[in-house]
Write a protein that holds these residues in place. Sequence first.
Motif, PDB file in Angstrom:
ATOM      1  N   GLN A   1       0.828  -1.207   0.000  1.00  0.00           N
ATOM      2  CA  GLN A   1       0.000   0.000   0.000  1.00  0.00           C
ATOM      3  C   GLN A   1       0.864   1.259   0.000  1.00  0.00           C
ATOM      4  OE1 GLN A   1      -1.975  -1.099   3.606  1.00  0.00           O
ATOM      5  NE2 GLN A   1      -3.856  -1.731   2.547  1.00  0.00           N
ATOM      6  N   ALA A   2       1.911   1.262   0.813  1.00  0.00           N
ATOM      7  CA  ALA A   2       2.779   2.435   0.891  1.00  0.00           C
ATOM      8  C   ALA A   2       3.546   2.635  -0.417  1.00  0.00           C
ATOM      9  CB  ALA A   2       3.745   2.298   2.064  1.00  0.00           C
ATOM     10  N   ALA A   3       3.983   1.550  -1.038  1.00  0.00           N
ATOM     11  CA  ALA A   3       4.695   1.665  -2.315  1.00  0.00           C
ATOM     12  C   ALA A   3       3.761   2.242  -3.379  1.00  0.00           C
ATOM     13  CB  ALA A   3       5.232   0.302  -2.749  1.00  0.00           C
ATOM     14  N   ASP A   4       2.521   1.793  -3.404  1.00  0.00           N
ATOM     15  CA  ASP A   4       1.543   2.352  -4.343  1.00  0.00           C
ATOM     16  C   ASP A   4       1.309   3.830  -4.054  1.00  0.00           C
ATOM     17  OD1 ASP A   4       1.228  -0.080  -5.619  1.00  0.00           O
ATOM     18  OD2 ASP A   4      -0.640  -0.593  -4.575  1.00  0.00           O
ATOM     19  N   TYR A   5       1.209   4.176  -2.774  1.00  0.00           N
ATOM     20  CA  TYR A   5       0.977   5.559  -2.365  1.00  0.00           C
ATOM     21  C   TYR A   5       2.128   6.460  -2.813  1.00  0.00           C
ATOM     22  CZ  TYR A   5      -0.013   9.512   0.738  1.00  0.00           C
ATOM     23  OH  TYR A   5      -0.278  10.763   1.239  1.00  0.00           O
TER      24      TYR A   5
ATOM     25  N   ASP B   1      10.013  -3.349  -3.804  1.00  0.00           N
ATOM     26  CA  ASP B   1      11.416  -3.673  -3.531  1.00  0.00           C
ATOM     27  C   ASP B   1      12.206  -2.425  -3.141  1.00  0.00           C
ATOM     28  OD1 ASP B   1      10.978  -6.353  -4.081  1.00  0.00           O
ATOM     29  OD2 ASP B   1      11.717  -6.215  -6.143  1.00  0.00           O
ATOM     30  N   THR B   2      11.959  -1.337  -3.854  1.00  0.00           N
ATOM     31  CA  THR B   2      12.646  -0.077  -3.538  1.00  0.00           C
ATOM     32  C   THR B   2      12.249   0.417  -2.162  1.00  0.00           C
ATOM     33  OG1 THR B   2      12.794   0.519  -5.870  1.00  0.00           O
ATOM     34  CG2 THR B   2      12.978   2.326  -4.279  1.00  0.00           C
ATOM     35  N   LEU B   3      10.959   0.370  -1.848  1.00  0.00           N
ATOM     36  CA  LEU B   3      10.501   0.826  -0.541  1.00  0.00           C
ATOM     37  C   LEU B   3      11.056  -0.050   0.576  1.00  0.00           C
ATOM     38  CD1 LEU B   3       8.904   2.802   1.124  1.00  0.00           C
ATOM     39  CD2 LEU B   3       6.873   1.391   0.760  1.00  0.00           C
ATOM     40  N   TYR B   4      11.133  -1.345   0.345  1.00  0.00           N
ATOM     41  CA  TYR B   4      11.707  -2.254   1.340  1.00  0.00           C
ATOM     42  C   TYR B   4      13.161  -1.865   1.613  1.00  0.00           C
ATOM     43  CZ  TYR B   4      13.109  -6.486   3.747  1.00  0.00           C
ATOM     44  OH  TYR B   4      13.579  -7.358   4.689  1.00  0.00           O
ATOM     45  N   ARG B   5      13.913  -1.570   0.565  1.00  0.00           N
ATOM     46  CA  ARG B   5      15.312  -1.165   0.733  1.00  0.00           C
ATOM     47  C   ARG B   5      15.396   0.164   1.491  1.00  0.00           C
ATOM     48  NH1 ARG B   5      16.791  -0.702  -4.285  1.00  0.00           N
ATOM     49  NH2 ARG B   5      16.985   1.546  -4.355  1.00  0.00           N
ATOM     50  N   TYR B   6      14.548   1.129   1.114  1.00  0.00           N
ATOM     51  CA  TYR B   6      14.539   2.419   1.798  1.00  0.00           C
ATOM     52  C   TYR B   6      14.216   2.257   3.293  1.00  0.00           C
ATOM     53  CZ  TYR B   6      14.553   5.039  -2.658  1.00  0.00           C
ATOM     54  OH  TYR B   6      14.852   5.588  -3.872  1.00  0.00           O
ATOM     55  N   ALA B   7      13.247   1.413   3.611  1.00  0.00           N
ATOM     56  CA  ALA B   7      12.872   1.193   5.013  1.00  0.00           C
ATOM     57  C   ALA B   7      14.017   0.534   5.772  1.00  0.00           C
ATOM     58  CB  ALA B   7      11.605   0.344   5.087  1.00  0.00           C
TER      59      ALA B   7
ATOM     60  N   ASP C   1       3.775  11.606   4.559  1.00  0.00           N
ATOM     61  CA  ASP C   1       3.453  12.930   4.012  1.00  0.00           C
ATOM     62  C   ASP C   1       4.449  13.979   4.508  1.00  0.00           C
ATOM     63  OD1 ASP C   1       1.274  11.987   2.573  1.00  0.00           O
ATOM     64  OD2 ASP C   1      -0.177  12.510   4.141  1.00  0.00           O
ATOM     65  N   ALA C   2       4.750  13.950   5.810  1.00  0.00           N
ATOM     66  CA  ALA C   2       5.706  14.903   6.373  1.00  0.00           C
ATOM     67  C   ALA C   2       7.096  14.685   5.782  1.00  0.00           C
ATOM     68  CB  ALA C   2       5.751  14.767   7.897  1.00  0.00           C
TER      69      ALA C   2
END
Length: 85
Positions: free
Chosen positions: A17-21, A27-33, A55-56
């Motif tokens: 959901q966060a990656a779509d948002y 995969d990119t979001l997992y790496r960033y997290a 958002d912030a």
Amino acid sequence: MPSAAQIALREVMDIRQAADYLGISGDTLYRYASEGFVPAFKLGNRWRFKRSLLDAWMDEQSGVRKPSAPAKAKPTQKKPVRRAR
């Protein structure tokens, strides 16, 4: 069963959901997290993302808002200079 609108308005999102948002791959979001680049937390062994924190974070990244807690700059230490012989 929640409607699509209710799911879309959730404050806490999973990685998909966060990656779509954010408009990036999971995969990119997992790496960033994992690297601590985006605000995230683990619930059990799964990453979760709060919409308000994302958002912030996006506002800070885009220059819309200044960081809420600026990091203190460390004084730089100069290397000792060796005298010429």
